[in-house]
Design a protein around this motif. Structure first.
Motif, PDB file in Angstrom:
ATOM      1  N   ASP A 139       0.853  -1.184   0.000  1.00  0.00           N
ATOM      2  CA  ASP A 139       0.000   0.000   0.000  1.00  0.00           C
ATOM      3  C   ASP A 139       0.892   1.238   0.000  1.00  0.00           C
ATOM      4  OD1 ASP A 139      -1.809   2.191   0.868  1.00  0.00           O
ATOM      5  OD2 ASP A 139      -3.239   0.556   1.199  1.00  0.00           O
ATOM      6  N   PHE A 140       0.635   2.152  -0.930  1.00  0.00           N
ATOM      7  CA  PHE A 140       1.464   3.351  -1.038  1.00  0.00           C
ATOM      8  C   PHE A 140       1.336   4.241   0.194  1.00  0.00           C
ATOM      9  CE2 PHE A 140       2.327   7.713  -2.536  1.00  0.00           C
ATOM     10  CZ  PHE A 140       3.610   7.522  -3.026  1.00  0.00           C
ATOM     11  N   PRO A 173      10.448   5.809 -13.234  1.00  0.00           N
ATOM     12  CA  PRO A 173      10.127   4.407 -12.898  1.00  0.00           C
ATOM     13  C   PRO A 173      10.943   3.851 -11.732  1.00  0.00           C
ATOM     14  CG  PRO A 173      10.431   4.682 -15.266  1.00  0.00           C
ATOM     15  CD  PRO A 173      10.897   5.950 -14.624  1.00  0.00           C
ATOM     16  N   LEU A 174      11.758   4.679 -11.093  1.00  0.00           N
ATOM     17  CA  LEU A 174      12.641   4.183 -10.037  1.00  0.00           C
ATOM     18  C   LEU A 174      11.850   3.594  -8.872  1.00  0.00           C
ATOM     19  CD1 LEU A 174      15.545   3.894  -9.018  1.00  0.00           C
ATOM     20  CD2 LEU A 174      15.356   6.206  -8.043  1.00  0.00           C
ATOM     21  N   TYR A 175      10.729   4.192  -8.509  1.00  0.00           N
ATOM     22  CA  TYR A 175       9.971   3.708  -7.357  1.00  0.00           C
ATOM     23  C   TYR A 175       9.521   2.264  -7.565  1.00  0.00           C
ATOM     24  CZ  TYR A 175       6.053   2.968  -4.199  1.00  0.00           C
ATOM     25  OH  TYR A 175       5.193   2.431  -3.277  1.00  0.00           O
ATOM     26  N   ILE A 189       3.927   6.061 -10.530  1.00  0.00           N
ATOM     27  CA  ILE A 189       3.740   5.156  -9.395  1.00  0.00           C
ATOM     28  C   ILE A 189       2.620   4.193  -9.741  1.00  0.00           C
ATOM     29  CG2 ILE A 189       3.145   4.965  -6.951  1.00  0.00           C
ATOM     30  CD1 ILE A 189       4.182   7.829  -6.599  1.00  0.00           C
ATOM     31  N   HIS A 190       2.891   2.907  -9.720  1.00  0.00           N
ATOM     32  CA  HIS A 190       1.886   1.899 -10.020  1.00  0.00           C
ATOM     33  C   HIS A 190       1.123   1.563  -8.743  1.00  0.00           C
ATOM     34  CE1 HIS A 190       4.291   0.423 -13.778  1.00  0.00           C
ATOM     35  NE2 HIS A 190       3.848   1.650 -13.888  1.00  0.00           N
ATOM     36  N   ALA A 191       0.086   2.321  -8.476  1.00  0.00           N
ATOM     37  CA  ALA A 191      -0.736   2.128  -7.284  1.00  0.00           C
ATOM     38  C   ALA A 191      -2.090   2.767  -7.544  1.00  0.00           C
ATOM     39  CB  ALA A 191      -0.075   2.744  -6.060  1.00  0.00           C
ATOM     40  N   VAL A 217      -2.429   6.794  -3.788  1.00  0.00           N
ATOM     41  CA  VAL A 217      -1.428   7.800  -4.127  1.00  0.00           C
ATOM     42  C   VAL A 217      -1.812   9.151  -3.542  1.00  0.00           C
ATOM     43  CG1 VAL A 217      -0.318   9.031  -6.029  1.00  0.00           C
ATOM     44  CG2 VAL A 217      -0.692   6.564  -6.192  1.00  0.00           C
ATOM     45  N   GLN A 218      -3.061   9.511  -3.643  1.00  0.00           N
ATOM     46  CA  GLN A 218      -3.487  10.802  -3.103  1.00  0.00           C
ATOM     47  C   GLN A 218      -3.394  10.828  -1.582  1.00  0.00           C
ATOM     48  OE1 GLN A 218      -7.404  11.402  -4.801  1.00  0.00           O
ATOM     49  NE2 GLN A 218      -6.561  12.384  -6.630  1.00  0.00           N
ATOM     50  N   ALA A 219      -3.761   9.724  -0.934  1.00  0.00           N
ATOM     51  CA  ALA A 219      -3.632   9.669   0.521  1.00  0.00           C
ATOM     52  C   ALA A 219      -2.163   9.709   0.937  1.00  0.00           C
ATOM     53  CB  ALA A 219      -4.304   8.409   1.061  1.00  0.00           C
ATOM     54  N   GLY A 220      -1.299   9.030   0.176  1.00  0.00           N
ATOM     55  CA  GLY A 220       0.126   9.094   0.470  1.00  0.00           C
ATOM     56  C   GLY A 220       0.681  10.498   0.302  1.00  0.00           C
TER      57      GLY A 220
END
Length: 300
Positions: free
Chosen positions: A79-80, A152-154, A223-225, A230-233
């Motif tokens: 989970d991001f 794409p590093l993440y 970010i593949h999520a 993503v917004q919450a992160g």
């Protein structure tokens, strides 16, 4: 942004045995610090060691444990939002607590004289001066976030357990470096004045805010999520980063010591004349006789 996490992120935890090395490493670090504190107090009982610094170090170890052990660590693997909470703990909150514990000063008090001189030489070496300057520290701690989340590093890093641990190490070391050059009580040869550090801290706050807003809006994000994660992160990064940087600013003010004004050096052989100069001027203005200045050969 995609709706799937990287392959391998789900099983990166490895069960309870997978967390055992992390727990042992953290306990070893906490115990080593306590042993050094005991040695420092034995060597110089009058000087002692601050209990607040000891509490600060143990707090930093506790924050690292919260980030690297269940339940946060397994949550961060899929989970991001958990990843960003982990990033805040490892890269911002734990480093501040560890740096305020003054580990370098503790080492200098407990190491033998020869080893202490070697450590001091390393701190004053040109590479250490360059790395410990606030600008490189800012680039390593804050500038690397753009490369992590806008490329794409993440996904590459979180999909490989070894690379993921390297990312944790980068967060921790770069966070400690930035906290050290901004508000650390340990000696820093290339540390600038308070105004310059406050400016750089303001730049870090602005950069964190911009990066988090771009992540929230989905601009240039790779970010593949799921979008809601993503917004919450991004919100965790925005508000959590603000709180951490305000704590860093408070630490800067708390550890700042104003420079004392330097007194003008007395003129050699003119100490008596300097001391009586105000009285001589007052006597001339009032018309009264000036006080007599005794020379060095005058006997009382």
């Amino acid at each position: 942004m995609d709706h799937d996490m990287p392959a391998g992120a789900h099983d990166a935890g490895g069960g309870l045995l997978g967390w055992l090395p992390s727990a042992l490493a953290l306990l070893s670090a906490a115990g080593a610090y306590l042993l050094l504190v005991r040695r420092a107090r034995r060597r110089n009982p009058a000087l002692g060691w601050s209990r607040w610094r000891t509490v600060s170090f143990q707090t930093g170890i506790t924050l690292l444990g919260a980030a690297l052990l269940p339940p946060v660590a397994p949550f961060a693997h899929h989970d991001f939002r958990g990843h960003m909470a982990q990033h805040m703990l490892i890269g911002m909150y734990a480093p501040l607590a560890l740096v305020l514990a003054a580990p370098v000063t503790l080492l200098l008090r407990t190491l033998p004289a020869s080893r202490g001189r070697q450590l001091t030489a390393v701190l004053h070496s040109p590479p250490a001066r360059i790395v410990a300057h606030p600008v490189p520290a800012l680039l390593l701690s804050t500038g690397s976030l753009a490369a992590l989340y806008f490329t794409p590093l993440y996904d590459m890093v979180t999909g490989d357990p070894a690379a993921h641990w390297l990312l944790h190490a980068h967060f921790l070391l770069s966070g400690c470096l930035f906290a050290y050059v901004i508000a650390g009580p340990d000696p820093a040869p290339s540390r600038p004045g308070v105004r310059a550090r406050l400016v750089l801290l303001g730049v870090a706050i602005a950069a964190h805010a911009v990066i988090s807003q771009l992540i929230y809006g989905g601009f240039w994000v790779d970010i593949h999520a799921p979008i809601d994660q993503v917004q919450a992160g991004a919100e965790i990064m925005y508000y959590g980063g603000d709180i951490a940087e305000l704590l860093l600013a408070a630490a800067l003010v708390a550890t700042w010591r104003p420079d004392r004004p330097r007194r003008p050096a007395p003129v050699p052989g003119d100490s008596a004349g300097t001391a009586f100069a105000p009285a001589v001027d007052r006597g001339r203005r009032s018309g009264q006789p000036c006080p007599r200045v005794l020379s060095r050969r005058t006997r009382v």
